[in-house]
Design a protein around this motif. Sequence first.
Motif, PDB file in Angstrom:
ATOM      1  N   LEU A  38      29.254  40.085  35.511  1.00  0.00           N
ATOM      2  CA  LEU A  38      29.623  39.180  36.461  1.00  0.00           C
ATOM      3  C   LEU A  38      28.871  37.852  35.911  1.00  0.00           C
ATOM      4  CD1 LEU A  38      29.816  40.917  39.564  1.00  0.00           C
ATOM      5  CD2 LEU A  38      31.766  40.290  38.348  1.00  0.00           C
ATOM      6  N   GLU A 144      23.971  37.590  43.175  1.00  0.00           N
ATOM      7  CA  GLU A 144      25.523  37.700  43.000  1.00  0.00           C
ATOM      8  C   GLU A 144      25.897  36.481  43.870  1.00  0.00           C
ATOM      9  OE1 GLU A 144      26.488  38.905  40.437  1.00  0.00           O
ATOM     10  OE2 GLU A 144      25.298  40.598  39.859  1.00  0.00           O
ATOM     11  N   VAL A 149      29.895  42.653  45.573  1.00  0.00           N
ATOM     12  CA  VAL A 149      30.161  43.034  44.251  1.00  0.00           C
ATOM     13  C   VAL A 149      29.011  43.617  43.616  1.00  0.00           C
ATOM     14  CG1 VAL A 149      32.277  41.688  43.818  1.00  0.00           C
ATOM     15  CG2 VAL A 149      30.073  41.046  43.388  1.00  0.00           C
ATOM     16  N   VAL A 152      28.355  46.835  40.989  1.00  0.00           N
ATOM     17  CA  VAL A 152      29.149  46.917  39.779  1.00  0.00           C
ATOM     18  C   VAL A 152      27.995  47.134  38.617  1.00  0.00           C
ATOM     19  CG1 VAL A 152      30.368  45.303  37.993  1.00  0.00           C
ATOM     20  CG2 VAL A 152      30.914  45.284  40.672  1.00  0.00           C
ATOM     21  N   TYR A 166      41.882  43.298  32.064  1.00  0.00           N
ATOM     22  CA  TYR A 166      40.784  43.445  32.945  1.00  0.00           C
ATOM     23  C   TYR A 166      39.895  44.267  32.847  1.00  0.00           C
ATOM     24  CZ  TYR A 166      43.716  39.402  35.057  1.00  0.00           C
ATOM     25  OH  TYR A 166      44.320  38.194  35.496  1.00  0.00           O
ATOM     26  N   LEU A 178      36.936  46.775  41.817  1.00  0.00           N
ATOM     27  CA  LEU A 178      37.130  45.454  41.436  1.00  0.00           C
ATOM     28  C   LEU A 178      37.635  45.292  40.033  1.00  0.00           C
ATOM     29  CD1 LEU A 178      35.645  42.649  42.389  1.00  0.00           C
ATOM     30  CD2 LEU A 178      33.853  43.372  40.643  1.00  0.00           C
ATOM     31  N   TRP A 179      38.451  44.169  40.008  1.00  0.00           N
ATOM     32  CA  TRP A 179      38.986  43.991  38.676  1.00  0.00           C
ATOM     33  C   TRP A 179      38.159  42.612  38.243  1.00  0.00           C
ATOM     34  CZ3 TRP A 179      41.671  46.495  42.235  1.00  0.00           C
ATOM     35  CH2 TRP A 179      42.527  47.534  42.035  1.00  0.00           C
ATOM     36  N   VAL A 180      37.762  42.573  36.842  1.00  0.00           N
ATOM     37  CA  VAL A 180      37.013  41.469  36.560  1.00  0.00           C
ATOM     38  C   VAL A 180      37.646  40.866  35.219  1.00  0.00           C
ATOM     39  CG1 VAL A 180      34.860  40.710  35.449  1.00  0.00           C
ATOM     40  CG2 VAL A 180      34.991  42.404  37.263  1.00  0.00           C
ATOM     41  N   TYR A 186      34.539  36.596  35.761  1.00  0.00           N
ATOM     42  CA  TYR A 186      34.710  36.467  36.982  1.00  0.00           C
ATOM     43  C   TYR A 186      35.690  37.333  37.832  1.00  0.00           C
ATOM     44  CZ  TYR A 186      32.984  31.465  36.644  1.00  0.00           C
ATOM     45  OH  TYR A 186      31.866  30.255  36.269  1.00  0.00           O
ATOM     46  N   PRO A 187      35.378  37.755  38.955  1.00  0.00           N
ATOM     47  CA  PRO A 187      36.296  38.795  39.746  1.00  0.00           C
ATOM     48  C   PRO A 187      37.577  38.086  39.736  1.00  0.00           C
ATOM     49  CG  PRO A 187      34.929  37.676  41.301  1.00  0.00           C
ATOM     50  CD  PRO A 187      34.250  37.178  39.892  1.00  0.00           C
ATOM     51  N   ARG A 189      40.035  40.520  41.459  1.00  0.00           N
ATOM     52  CA  ARG A 189      40.761  41.126  42.710  1.00  0.00           C
ATOM     53  C   ARG A 189      39.640  42.418  43.205  1.00  0.00           C
ATOM     54  NH1 ARG A 189      46.754  43.404  43.370  1.00  0.00           N
ATOM     55  NH2 ARG A 189      47.016  41.222  43.983  1.00  0.00           N
ATOM     56  N   TRP A 190      39.479  42.553  44.461  1.00  0.00           N
ATOM     57  CA  TRP A 190      38.658  43.398  45.120  1.00  0.00           C
ATOM     58  C   TRP A 190      39.666  44.220  46.153  1.00  0.00           C
ATOM     59  CZ3 TRP A 190      37.497  45.029  50.220  1.00  0.00           C
ATOM     60  CH2 TRP A 190      36.366  45.669  50.378  1.00  0.00           C
TER      61      TRP A 190
END
Length: 236
Positions: A38, A144, A149, A152, A166, A178-180, A186-187, A189-190
């Motif tokens: 991240l 963070e 997050v 992760v 992603y 979590l999609w990064v 950067y994130p 979607r959570w």
Amino acid sequence: MKKIALIVVALSFGHLADVAAQSTPAYEQTPLPPGPILGKVADFSAWQIVYSYASSGVGPGGSPSSNAGGLSKAPNPHLPKTFTMTHTRSLWHAVLVDISDTKNETWYDGTTRFEQGTASSKLIPISNGGLGGQTLKFYFRNGEEFPDVEWVSPSNYLGTEKGTGYWVFQQGAEGPTLWVNSTTHYPVRWQKDGETRDFQFLPEPTASLTLPPNIVGISKALKHLDDVSHVAPPHL
């Protein structure tokens, strides 16, 4: 008989194709690059988290979701709707709006956070060295800058999502996903238990934040008291 046999064969191939499609993994096993997963936000940055709740009939930004009519009870009015963060150097400004449109506002000057909500004009200074709390659903954890997050790591990396590129991480079998963004780190979607948080990164601020006048005086007074408390007593 030949016609029936051809139909059976066609159906069999169709079934096998469906099975193959279902068994095809949604992620490519692309290795993660070395270094932090991240990214850290810049000194001048702004972003927003938009919440939705499938199980409560609340769509993005508080709008009714497609299943809202079939729910047996109204959603919790204190569920977050949007969370907006602006950061310029040592100042942070966070605004949380819940689905009843109640606003909670927080300023953080690097030492003390100041919380104020629309339900009360009372300003609450909290000297705990962090920005957040249960009211804002926002935490600094392990350095963070995004909520929830801290878990992760490469050990819970599922792979790269096909089509978007992603990176996808999941905390155990029942934990959040979590999609990064693999370019910005950067994130995006959570998601967990019907709750979805979509991250939107806003244009960078063009000027530094300034504390509101009612906070400036309190902030200076608190810093003065802190300085005085650290002064060694004179030797007698």
